[in-house]
Design a protein around this motif. Structure first.
Motif, PDB file in Angstrom:
ATOM      1  N   GLN A   6       0.810  -1.201   0.000  1.00  0.00           N
ATOM      2  CA  GLN A   6       0.000   0.000   0.000  1.00  0.00           C
ATOM      3  C   GLN A   6       0.856   1.269   0.000  1.00  0.00           C
ATOM      4  N   VAL A   7       1.882   1.282   0.813  1.00  0.00           N
ATOM      5  CA  VAL A   7       2.754   2.458   0.874  1.00  0.00           C
ATOM      6  C   VAL A   7       3.483   2.659  -0.453  1.00  0.00           C
ATOM      7  N   GLN A   8       3.977   1.599  -1.044  1.00  0.00           N
ATOM      8  CA  GLN A   8       4.702   1.708  -2.318  1.00  0.00           C
ATOM      9  C   GLN A   8       3.809   2.260  -3.422  1.00  0.00           C
ATOM     10  N   GLU A   9       2.531   1.916  -3.394  1.00  0.00           N
ATOM     11  CA  GLU A   9       1.612   2.376  -4.433  1.00  0.00           C
ATOM     12  C   GLU A   9       1.338   3.875  -4.352  1.00  0.00           C
ATOM     13  N   THR A  10       1.662   4.498  -3.227  1.00  0.00           N
ATOM     14  CA  THR A  10       1.446   5.943  -3.091  1.00  0.00           C
ATOM     15  C   THR A  10       2.667   6.762  -3.487  1.00  0.00           C
ATOM     16  N   GLU A  11       3.772   6.102  -3.822  1.00  0.00           N
ATOM     17  CA  GLU A  11       5.021   6.803  -4.111  1.00  0.00           C
ATOM     18  C   GLU A  11       5.123   7.231  -5.579  1.00  0.00           C
ATOM     19  N   LYS A  12       5.936   8.236  -5.838  1.00  0.00           N
ATOM     20  CA  LYS A  12       6.020   8.829  -7.172  1.00  0.00           C
ATOM     21  C   LYS A  12       6.495   7.823  -8.218  1.00  0.00           C
ATOM     22  N   LYS A  13       7.440   6.978  -7.866  1.00  0.00           N
ATOM     23  CA  LYS A  13       7.948   5.991  -8.825  1.00  0.00           C
ATOM     24  C   LYS A  13       6.828   5.089  -9.316  1.00  0.00           C
ATOM     25  N   ARG A  14       5.973   4.644  -8.394  1.00  0.00           N
ATOM     26  CA  ARG A  14       4.876   3.766  -8.775  1.00  0.00           C
ATOM     27  C   ARG A  14       3.819   4.520  -9.564  1.00  0.00           C
ATOM     28  N   TRP A  15       3.576   5.770  -9.208  1.00  0.00           N
ATOM     29  CA  TRP A  15       2.635   6.583  -9.976  1.00  0.00           C
ATOM     30  C   TRP A  15       3.094   6.729 -11.424  1.00  0.00           C
ATOM     31  N   ALA A  16       4.389   6.973 -11.623  1.00  0.00           N
ATOM     32  CA  ALA A  16       4.910   7.132 -12.981  1.00  0.00           C
ATOM     33  C   ALA A  16       4.740   5.854 -13.787  1.00  0.00           C
ATOM     34  N   GLU A  17       4.928   4.714 -13.144  1.00  0.00           N
ATOM     35  CA  GLU A  17       4.739   3.426 -13.817  1.00  0.00           C
ATOM     36  C   GLU A  17       3.277   3.206 -14.170  1.00  0.00           C
ATOM     37  N   ARG A  18       2.418   3.489 -13.218  1.00  0.00           N
ATOM     38  CA  ARG A  18       0.983   3.306 -13.432  1.00  0.00           C
ATOM     39  C   ARG A  18       0.462   4.234 -14.532  1.00  0.00           C
ATOM     40  N   ALA A  19       0.979   5.453 -14.575  1.00  0.00           N
ATOM     41  CA  ALA A  19       0.492   6.445 -15.536  1.00  0.00           C
ATOM     42  C   ALA A  19       0.699   5.999 -16.985  1.00  0.00           C
ATOM     43  N   LYS A  20       1.694   5.165 -17.213  1.00  0.00           N
ATOM     44  CA  LYS A  20       1.979   4.692 -18.570  1.00  0.00           C
ATOM     45  C   LYS A  20       0.882   3.771 -19.097  1.00  0.00           C
ATOM     46  N   ASP A  21       0.158   3.120 -18.191  1.00  0.00           N
ATOM     47  CA  ASP A  21      -0.801   2.087 -18.605  1.00  0.00           C
ATOM     48  C   ASP A  21      -2.246   2.416 -18.256  1.00  0.00           C
ATOM     49  N   LEU A  22      -2.540   3.693 -18.060  1.00  0.00           N
ATOM     50  CA  LEU A  22      -3.907   4.076 -17.714  1.00  0.00           C
ATOM     51  C   LEU A  22      -4.871   3.762 -18.854  1.00  0.00           C
ATOM     52  N   LYS A  23      -6.082   3.333 -18.466  1.00  0.00           N
ATOM     53  CA  LYS A  23      -7.112   2.998 -19.444  1.00  0.00           C
ATOM     54  C   LYS A  23      -8.376   3.802 -19.164  1.00  0.00           C
ATOM     55  N   VAL A  24      -9.237   3.878 -20.151  1.00  0.00           N
ATOM     56  CA  VAL A  24     -10.539   4.508 -19.973  1.00  0.00           C
ATOM     57  C   VAL A  24     -11.457   3.530 -19.255  1.00  0.00           C
ATOM     58  N   ALA A  25     -12.169   3.999 -18.239  1.00  0.00           N
ATOM     59  CA  ALA A  25     -12.986   3.103 -17.421  1.00  0.00           C
ATOM     60  C   ALA A  25     -14.261   2.653 -18.135  1.00  0.00           C
ATOM     61  N   ASN A  26     -14.877   3.549 -18.902  1.00  0.00           N
ATOM     62  CA  ASN A  26     -16.153   3.261 -19.556  1.00  0.00           C
ATOM     63  C   ASN A  26     -17.254   2.911 -18.562  1.00  0.00           C
ATOM     64  N   HIS A  27     -17.254   3.601 -17.440  1.00  0.00           N
ATOM     65  CA  HIS A  27     -18.323   3.445 -16.452  1.00  0.00           C
ATOM     66  C   HIS A  27     -19.278   4.637 -16.463  1.00  0.00           C
ATOM     67  N   PHE A  28     -18.818   5.781 -17.025  1.00  0.00           N
ATOM     68  CA  PHE A  28     -19.630   6.990 -17.063  1.00  0.00           C
ATOM     69  C   PHE A  28     -19.417   7.698 -18.398  1.00  0.00           C
ATOM     70  N   ARG A  29     -20.459   8.428 -18.825  1.00  0.00           N
ATOM     71  CA  ARG A  29     -20.376   9.170 -20.091  1.00  0.00           C
ATOM     72  C   ARG A  29     -20.817  10.616 -19.847  1.00  0.00           C
ATOM     73  N   TYR A  30     -20.071  11.545 -20.446  1.00  0.00           N
ATOM     74  CA  TYR A  30     -20.367  12.968 -20.311  1.00  0.00           C
ATOM     75  C   TYR A  30     -21.186  13.413 -21.514  1.00  0.00           C
ATOM     76  N   GLU A  31     -22.464  13.745 -21.273  1.00  0.00           N
ATOM     77  CA  GLU A  31     -23.366  14.149 -22.345  1.00  0.00           C
ATOM     78  C   GLU A  31     -24.112  15.414 -21.945  1.00  0.00           C
ATOM     79  N   ASN A  32     -24.153  16.388 -22.860  1.00  0.00           N
ATOM     80  CA  ASN A  32     -24.886  17.630 -22.600  1.00  0.00           C
ATOM     81  C   ASN A  32     -24.485  18.255 -21.261  1.00  0.00           C
ATOM     82  N   ARG A  33     -23.183  18.242 -21.015  1.00  0.00           N
ATOM     83  CA  ARG A  33     -22.599  18.838 -19.810  1.00  0.00           C
ATOM     84  C   ARG A  33     -23.042  18.146 -18.515  1.00  0.00           C
TER      85      ARG A  33
END
Length: 270
Positions: free
Chosen positions: A21-48
């Motif tokens: 848990q602690v490692q997942e909050t660190e900058k190194k892990r964030w940078a790794e995670r950021a490379k593989d981010l995906k779209v969730a497709n759980h919500f859609r933005y329509e008409n604001r």
């Protein structure tokens, strides 16, 4: 029908869990995670406006505001959401979950296609809460006088979302959750519905879902903002006090409903 038990999925031990848990909050892990981010497709933005997309099921959850002792925590989480929202160029990029959705999942049961296949298509939707209720009745009553205290250690990037990770300063609090899960996931009736442990317990509160691909600039700003927030959280000792958990249903991931007759379990003895 044979009982299904997924013995290959094991819980993390306390030391490994805390370290993870602690490692997942660190900058190194964030940078790794950021490379593989995906779209969730759980919500859609329509008409604001945001619209929740169908994702139905049930889960045993502890809602932040339904548990005593969490006054002020929701407000702090809203402040964090506000800071995160400044990282995105368009309002359609990231859906910030409403305050009433903030929760810790104690045990996943069935959702989406598995829910439709194993519950809905068999006409068990109305009787399903009672089946879970019987399983909860078989879990030994708590002998503890104090609620579980989960410290919100810092933000983490998930595959398609942003959430706050929880750790436990008291190892016994962690074990209380694992003990509950072990009893629930080895219940023969629930096993027949294919309800088993599909992942180890990871303490977290989801705050936002990513619904557009992020630019390089957005990722860099998100990482820097997340690190600043985590630095502040490290000084705050923000805790989620968990006294009880309950079955809730959902049609999408923005609202979790508790109906009369839905079962619950107390982590604190009477």
């Amino acid at each position: 029908m044979d009982v299904l038990v997924n013995a290959s999925i094991q819980e993390l031990n306390y030391e490994a869990y805390q370290q993870r848990q602690v490692q997942e909050t660190e900058k190194k892990r964030w940078a790794e995670r950021a490379k593989d981010l995906k779209v969730a497709n759980h919500f859609r933005y329509e008409n604001r406006q945001w619209k929740g997309l169908s994702y139905e099921g049930f889960a045993v959850v502890s809602m932040l505001d339904a548990n005593p002792g969490n006054t002020g925590v929701s407000q702090r989480l809203r402040e964090i959401q506000s800071l995160l929202s400044t990282c995105f160029n368009k309002p359609s990029t990231c859906y910030m979950l409403p305050t009433e959705s903030f929760h810790q999942t104690i045990a996943n049961t069935l959702s989406n296609s598995r829910f439709r296949e194993n519950v809905k298509s068999k006409g068990l939707t109305d009787t399903y809460p009672a089946l879970v209720g019987k399983a909860l009745e078989n879990i030994p009553a708590s002998v503890h006088s104090q609620p579980i205290a989960m410290r919100l250690a810092g933000l983490s990037l998930f595959s398609n979302a942003i959430g706050l990770l929880g750790i436990f300063d008291n190892e016994n609090d962690f074990k209380r959750i694992l003990n509950f899960r072990e009893h629930l996931y080895t219940d023969p009736t629930l096993n027949q519905l294919t309800i088993t442990r599909t992942r180890p317990f990871i303490g977290h509160i989801t705050l936002a879902y990513l619904e557009k691909e992020l630019s390089r600039q957005e990722k860099a700003l998100l990482i820097n903002t997340g690190m600043a927030i985590n630095n502040d959280l490290g000084k705050e000792a923000l805790h989620f006090s968990i006294s009880q958990t309950e079955l809730r249903s959902y049609q999408d991931l923005s609202h979790f409903h508790h109906q009369p007759g839905y079962p619950n379990y107390s982590f604190v003895c009477s």
